[in-house]
Design a protein around this motif. Sequence first.
Motif, PDB file in Angstrom:
ATOM      1  N   LYS A 295      42.619 -88.770  36.099  1.00 37.68           N
ATOM      2  CA  LYS A 295      42.298 -88.911  34.671  1.00 37.68           C
ATOM      3  C   LYS A 295      42.414 -90.358  34.216  1.00 37.68           C
ATOM      4  N   ILE A 296      41.688 -90.664  33.142  1.00 37.66           N
ATOM      5  CA  ILE A 296      41.700 -91.999  32.551  1.00 37.66           C
ATOM      6  C   ILE A 296      41.791 -91.876  31.032  1.00 37.66           C
ATOM      7  N   ILE A 297      42.198 -92.966  30.406  1.00 37.63           N
ATOM      8  CA  ILE A 297      42.091 -93.130  28.949  1.00 37.63           C
ATOM      9  C   ILE A 297      41.304 -94.405  28.713  1.00 37.63           C
ATOM     10  N   HIS A 298      40.370 -94.360  27.790  1.00 38.03           N
ATOM     11  CA  HIS A 298      39.598 -95.568  27.482  1.00 38.03           C
ATOM     12  C   HIS A 298      39.036 -95.490  26.074  1.00 38.03           C
ATOM     13  N   ALA A 299      38.652 -96.653  25.573  1.00 41.48           N
ATOM     14  CA  ALA A 299      37.996 -96.736  24.259  1.00 41.48           C
ATOM     15  C   ALA A 299      36.495 -96.582  24.476  1.00 41.48           C
ATOM     16  N   SER A 300      36.007 -95.378  24.209  1.00 42.32           N
ATOM     17  CA  SER A 300      34.592 -95.058  24.370  1.00 42.32           C
ATOM     18  C   SER A 300      33.892 -95.206  23.014  1.00 42.32           C
ATOM     19  N   PRO A 301      32.569 -95.090  22.969  1.00 43.01           N
ATOM     20  CA  PRO A 301      31.878 -95.116  21.666  1.00 43.01           C
ATOM     21  C   PRO A 301      32.374 -94.034  20.709  1.00 43.01           C
TER      22      PRO A 301
ATOM     23  N   GLU B  47      40.875 -89.313  26.346  1.00 43.35           N
ATOM     24  CA  GLU B  47      41.360 -89.030  27.699  1.00 43.35           C
ATOM     25  C   GLU B  47      40.342 -88.137  28.387  1.00 43.35           C
ATOM     26  N   THR B  48      39.978 -88.493  29.612  1.00 43.99           N
ATOM     27  CA  THR B  48      38.964 -87.733  30.328  1.00 43.99           C
ATOM     28  C   THR B  48      39.152 -87.919  31.829  1.00 43.99           C
ATOM     29  N   ASN B  49      38.310 -87.282  32.624  1.00 43.24           N
ATOM     30  CA  ASN B  49      38.340 -87.471  34.068  1.00 43.24           C
ATOM     31  C   ASN B  49      37.625 -88.765  34.441  1.00 43.24           C
ATOM     32  N   ILE B  50      37.995 -89.338  35.593  1.00 44.57           N
ATOM     33  CA  ILE B  50      37.249 -90.482  36.103  1.00 44.57           C
ATOM     34  C   ILE B  50      35.799 -90.058  36.298  1.00 44.57           C
ATOM     35  N   TYR B  51      34.880 -90.829  35.765  1.00 47.27           N
ATOM     36  CA  TYR B  51      33.496 -90.391  35.729  1.00 47.27           C
ATOM     37  C   TYR B  51      32.554 -91.225  36.596  1.00 47.27           C
ATOM     38  N   ASP B  52      33.008 -92.323  37.145  1.00 45.13           N
ATOM     39  CA  ASP B  52      32.086 -93.187  37.887  1.00 45.13           C
ATOM     40  C   ASP B  52      32.879 -94.005  38.901  1.00 45.13           C
ATOM     41  N   ARG B  53      32.647 -93.745  40.181  1.00 44.64           N
ATOM     42  CA  ARG B  53      33.330 -94.509  41.223  1.00 44.64           C
ATOM     43  C   ARG B  53      32.442 -95.574  41.841  1.00 44.64           C
ATOM     44  N   LYS B  54      31.152 -95.331  41.903  1.00 43.51           N
ATOM     45  CA  LYS B  54      30.290 -96.221  42.679  1.00 43.51           C
ATOM     46  C   LYS B  54      30.017 -97.558  41.992  1.00 43.51           C
ATOM     47  N   ASN B  55      30.208 -97.618  40.683  1.00 44.88           N
ATOM     48  CA  ASN B  55      29.901 -98.859  39.958  1.00 44.88           C
ATOM     49  C   ASN B  55      31.146 -99.666  39.588  1.00 44.88           C
ATOM     50  N   ILE B  56      32.273 -99.343  40.212  1.00 42.13           N
ATOM     51  CA  ILE B  56      33.508-100.088  39.943  1.00 42.13           C
ATOM     52  C   ILE B  56      33.382-101.513  40.486  1.00 42.13           C
ATOM     53  N   ILE B  57      33.728-102.487  39.651  1.00 43.79           N
ATOM     54  CA  ILE B  57      33.729-103.892  40.071  1.00 43.79           C
ATOM     55  C   ILE B  57      35.067-104.271  40.690  1.00 43.79           C
ATOM     56  N   THR B  58      36.146-103.898  40.013  1.00 45.14           N
ATOM     57  CA  THR B  58      37.483-104.195  40.515  1.00 45.14           C
ATOM     58  C   THR B  58      38.495-103.295  39.814  1.00 45.14           C
ATOM     59  N   ILE B  59      39.635-103.125  40.444  1.00 45.65           N
ATOM     60  CA  ILE B  59      40.762-102.404  39.846  1.00 45.65           C
ATOM     61  C   ILE B  59      41.938-103.369  39.818  1.00 45.65           C
ATOM     62  N   ARG B  60      42.570-103.511  38.647  1.00 43.74           N
ATOM     63  CA  ARG B  60      43.642-104.499  38.509  1.00 43.74           C
ATOM     64  C   ARG B  60      44.946-103.820  38.096  1.00 43.74           C
ATOM     65  N   ARG B  61      46.040-104.318  38.657  1.00 47.88           N
ATOM     66  CA  ARG B  61      47.376-103.845  38.293  1.00 47.88           C
ATOM     67  C   ARG B  61      48.104-104.978  37.570  1.00 47.88           C
ATOM     68  N   PHE B  62      48.483-104.726  36.320  1.00 50.58           N
ATOM     69  CA  PHE B  62      49.201-105.710  35.519  1.00 50.58           C
ATOM     70  C   PHE B  62      50.698-105.423  35.449  1.00 50.58           C
ATOM     71  N   LEU B  63      51.075-104.180  35.706  1.00 50.57           N
ATOM     72  CA  LEU B  63      52.469-103.794  35.621  1.00 50.57           C
ATOM     73  C   LEU B  63      53.161-103.993  36.962  1.00 50.57           C
ATOM     74  N   PRO B  64      54.459-104.280  36.957  1.00 51.76           N
ATOM     75  CA  PRO B  64      55.202-104.429  38.210  1.00 51.76           C
ATOM     76  C   PRO B  64      55.119-103.152  39.039  1.00 51.76           C
ATOM     77  N   THR B  65      54.993-103.289  40.341  1.00 50.60           N
ATOM     78  CA  THR B  65      54.867-102.137  41.231  1.00 50.60           C
ATOM     79  C   THR B  65      56.193-101.406  41.381  1.00 50.60           C
ATOM     80  N   GLY B  66      56.159-100.109  41.185  1.00 50.22           N
ATOM     81  CA  GLY B  66      57.314 -99.285  41.484  1.00 50.22           C
ATOM     82  C   GLY B  66      58.520 -99.520  40.606  1.00 50.22           C
ATOM     83  N   SER B  67      58.330-100.034  39.403  1.00 52.74           N
ATOM     84  CA  SER B  67      59.483-100.286  38.547  1.00 52.74           C
ATOM     85  C   SER B  67      60.060 -98.971  38.040  1.00 52.74           C
ATOM     86  N   ASP B  68      61.373 -98.810  38.181  1.00 52.68           N
ATOM     87  CA  ASP B  68      62.033 -97.595  37.717  1.00 52.68           C
ATOM     88  C   ASP B  68      62.819 -97.845  36.436  1.00 52.68           C
TER      89      ASP B  68
END
Length: 283
Positions: A84-90, A95-116
Motif C-alpha cells: 500500500k501507498i499514500i500519496h497526494a493524488s488529484p 491511501e491505495t495499493n501500489i498501482y504502477d511498478r514499471k514506470n518507477i524512476i527511483t525509490i528513496r529512503r530518507f529515514l534512518p534504517t531500522g530505527s527502533d
Amino acid sequence: MSVVDKARRYIGSPYAFGANGNNPGERMDCSKFVQNVMRDMGVSISRSTHTQKNEGQAINFNNMQPGDCIYYNGHVVMYIGNGKIIHASPNGVVETNIYDRKNIITIRRFLPTGSDINVSSITDLDLYCALNQDLQNAFHGNHGALNRHLYEYGLKEGRIFGYVFDPRFYSDKYGDIKNAFGNDFKAVTKHYLDYGINEGRQGIVIFDVNYYKNAYGDLRNAFGGDNKKYVNHFIQYGLNEGRRASNEFDPMFYKNKYGDLQNAFGNNMKAYYQHYLQYGRNE
C-alpha cells in the motif's frame, strides 16, 4: 507515532499543484505531502520531486520499508507496507495499493534504517550541529545528513540533540538509570521518552519539567498534570519567550549579566540557551 501514522494524518487533505500547505487539511501536492511527513519525522528534505529523487538512499523495490518514497516522472508516493501507498493524488491525499511498478524512476529512503526509537519530538538539529564541531565540518547544516548521523551514531554516543534532554546528564543524575543501562545511551534516551517525562524526571540542566510546571500558573491551568504538554510547550514557545525552566539556568539573568551576549543575540532568547549549552556552562 510511526511514519505511517504521521502520513495517515494527511489523508483527505485537498490537492493543488504547487500548493504549500504544511498541516493536515491544507492544500498540497505530492512532493509537499512527502516533505511534510519527513518534517514530522524530524527529517529535512527539499520541496520538489526533481530534487527529492536525488536525496536520501536509493532502495530496491524488494527491500522497501514503510516511509520509503517511490518516484515516477513528476510524481511521488509513499510506501506504507503490505503493498500500500499514500500519496497526494488529484482527488486529495489517499491511501491505495501500489498501482504502477514499471514506470518507477527511483525509490528513496530518507529515514534512518531500522530505527527502533523516534526522537523527532525533542530533536533540534541546529543545536545538534552547533554543539558538535565535527558535524559542522561534515554536514554544514544539512538536516537530512544530521538526522541520519543522529540515529546511526549520535544516540549511541550520548550526544545532546535538543533542548530538553541530555543523555549523560540524565544517566548521571539518576542512579537507577545508570545502574540499569550503564553507557547504553540509546536505552537511556528511550527510558526518558517512555517513562522519564511522565515521571517528572529532569532531562537536562536547562529544563526541569517540575520547575516549569510550578513556575507558571498559565501553563498549569492549560496542561494540568500532563508533563508531555509542558515539554512540548517549552520546545515550541518557552525557549523563544525566554521562560526559566530550571534552578540551574535563568536565561534573563544570563542575558542581562553579559553585554557581549546582548550585543550578539539581542532579544533572540533561544540563542542564550544555546550559548549556555555550547559555552557558558563550561566557562
